[in-house]
Scaffold this active site. Structure first.
Site: not given
Ligand code: TEU
Ligand code: CA
Length: 546
Positions: A98, A200, A242, A316-317
């Site tokens: 990642d 990311d 992403e 994971h989000d």
């Molecule tokens: O996520 C990008 C991101 O924008 C998400 O966190 C999204 O905004 C949120 O889940 C929606 O509510 C990436 C990673 O996947 C995330 O785990 C990180 O927290 C974020 O970037 C910062 O690195």
């Protein structure tokens, strides 16, 4: 289109903190992942997207990196990381690391140096601005994790940009030295034998700060092409970016064969359709199949043979697939299998998020104290301070909070789901006693074996990989069906996305079709008729004979 080795691969995403704890400290780790490689090989996946394991203060569970080339002590050592790469490769599994380079941790040496002096050689690795006339932040940009996107540095009297937590200062990609340092680090990781990168929030690195253009900035694709040529473009690596902002047109810029950018991107149109216009993810809208079908059809058609789709229900989000798109109650198994079939019979690369293969569900902790995610905790405080009720915010967190995906992987029905012999960093979902890998392995008709079959089909049937996508029954409110065609071959995919028993009228030209049922979550169907009686969440893929 030019064929790639990974076109028939399936990716499994591991969130290391929650996958498997080997030493009883309640936190998943690399040794735990290594102990489960046989399980992953049995599932048949070829790629693992490994969420960050680098040194980090864990403000955002590792998406705040303080050393890109060392491993966080709670996850293990670099020797274990290299052992994971090696032992995975022995099983024909490649690791996608990642890559989090839109920002670092505020404990990264670059940022520590930048704070020491405005003359630091690393000062302009980050984005600094003078206060506004009233002494406040330079502008009203908000962080995704609540509050202003600008943090004040007393020593210099300047603000620095952080789109995420204030402990995740944004890197300045207008600075060529940032490119050099990041590319060099990436090449050292590629030299370790990894299979590529997940990138990311890659759509944010071209930001035009003073115009408040954060995604899709004018330099974005130049930066990605430059990165491609300086690092992964020199080999046959897999890269997935992403890109929450991506449209199909953007996705073609990222992933079209001749672009020399990325293999594919994660776009989130099918996720954002649940989000309320004002309250975003914290006020979840109901799932409407017609909207979902329109989004999938748009993306399948737009990329077709010119780009490449990623396919995912969760990560994971995001909330758990079966809770969001299926049924976590009476039809949990049937709907989880239907979702697996639907995803794996589309065109693109399927991603399995850890636990999706056994139908893990959302969790509903009753107090905010049981939650761990900085995003949920910050927004809970901020929204309640703004007048939102505890109940409304907890409903939003239950529906779309990121910790839904971060409860411990459920390995068996022993305490803490067999994830740890200690106290888990986040409580296991109480339903682990019924929903776990051991039970699934012992049940021939489980979601797990259904997923194993789907992964295998992709290797056996080129039509699943390269077949064109053509929607049918477009207006049906509960059924999502399509044809995949490759030369003379036709694959019919039918998914009842409802808990209803349905009588499905079959178009006249298809009524005599018959063939080989590749996969089904009820009795196999090898022939069509004037109409079909579909079970709740019934889904099947029928390879039409000549
Ligand atoms: O996520 C990008 C991101 O924008 C998400 O966190 C999204 O905004 C949120 O889940 C929606 O509510 C990436 C990673 O996947 C995330 O785990 C990180 O927290 C974020 O970037 C910062 O690195
Ligand atoms: Ca551990």
């Amino acid at each position: 289109m030019e064929k790639k080795w990974w076109h028939n691969a399936v990716v499994y995403q591991i969130y290391p903190r929650s996958f498997m704890d080997s030493n009883g400290d309640g936190i998943g780790d690399l040794a735990g992942i290594i102990s489960k490689l046989d399980y992953l090989q049995q599932l048949g996946i070829n790629l693992i997207w490994l969420s960050p394991v680098y040194r980090s203060p864990m403000d955002d569970n590792g998406y705040d990196i303080s050393d890109y080339e060392d491993i966080a002590a709670e996850f293990g050592t670099m020797a274990e990381m290299e052992a994971l790469i090696r032992q995975a490769k022995q099983r024909d599994i490649h690791i996608l690391m990642d890559l989090v380079v839109n920002h670092t941790s505020d404990e990264h040496p670059w940022f520590i140096s930048a704070l020491e002096s405005q003359d630091s050689p690393y000062r302009d690795f980050y984005i600094w601005r003078k206060p506004a006339a009233d002494g406040g932040p330079p502008n009203n940009f908000r962080s995704y994790f609540g509050g202003s996107g600008w943090a004040y540095d007393e020593a210099s009297g300047e603000y620095y940009l952080h789109q995420f937590s204030k402990r995740q200062p944004d890197l300045n990609w207008d600075n060529p030295r940032v490119h050099e340092e990041v590319h060099a680090m990436m090449n050292r990781w590629l030299d370790k034998g990894i299979g590529g990168f997940r990138m990311d929030v890659i759509d944010l690195i071209g930001k035009e700060v003073d115009k408040q253009i954060m995604a899709n900035g004018k330099n974005l694709h130049m930066l990605i092409r430059q990165m491609n040529r300086a690092t992964f473009g020199k080999g046959d690596y897999v890269t997935v970016g992403e890109a929450w902002s991506a449209s199909p047109q953007d996705a073609l810029l990222y992933s079209a064969n001749d672009r020399e950018e990325l293999s594919m991107v994660f776009q989130f149109d099918h996720i954002k359709q649940f989000w309320d216009e004002q309250a975003g993810k914290w006020r979840s809208k109901p799932f409407v199949l017609a909207n979902f079908k329109a989004v999938i059809e748009k993306w399948q058609t737009a990329l077709a043979d010119r780009g490449w789709n990623s396919l995912f229900w969760s990560n994971h989000d995001l909330p758990r697939a079966v809770s969001k798109f299926g049924d976590e109650g009476e039809f949990r198994e049937a709907s989880a299998k239907m979702l697996g079939t639907a995803l794996h019979c589309l065109k693109g690369t399927p991603y399995i998020y850890q636990g999706e293969e056994i139908g893990m569900t959302n969790v509903r902790y009753t107090t905010i104290e049981e939650y761990r995610d900085i995003e949920s905790l910050n927004l809970y405080r901020e929204r309640l301070a703004g007048g939102v009720s505890h109940d409304e915010m907890m409903t939003g967190i239950h529906a779309n909070g990121r910790d839904n995906a971060r409860t411990p992987m459920q390995w068996d029905d022993s305490p803490n789901a067999g994830f740890t012999t200690g106290i888990p960093w986040i409580a296991a979902n109480p339903n682990y006693r019924e929903i776990n890998v051991a039970a699934a392995l012992a049940e021939p008709d489980s979601i797990l074996w259904h997923y194993q079959k789907l992964v295998a089909l992709r290797k056996q049937y080129p039509i699943l990989v390269y077949g064109n996508f053509r929607p049918i029954l477009k207006e049906h409110p509960q059924v999502f069906a399509w044809l995949r065609t490759l030369g003379e071959e036709r694959l019919l995919v039918v998914n009842n996305f409802s808990r209803e028993h349905l009588t499905l009228d079959i178009p006249e030209e298809m009524q005599a079709w018959h063939g080989e049922c590749l996969v089904s979550n009820y009795a196999p169907r090898d022939a069509l008729a004037v109409s079909l009686e579909l079970q709740p969440y019934e889904s099947f893929a029928l390879l039409i004979g000549r």
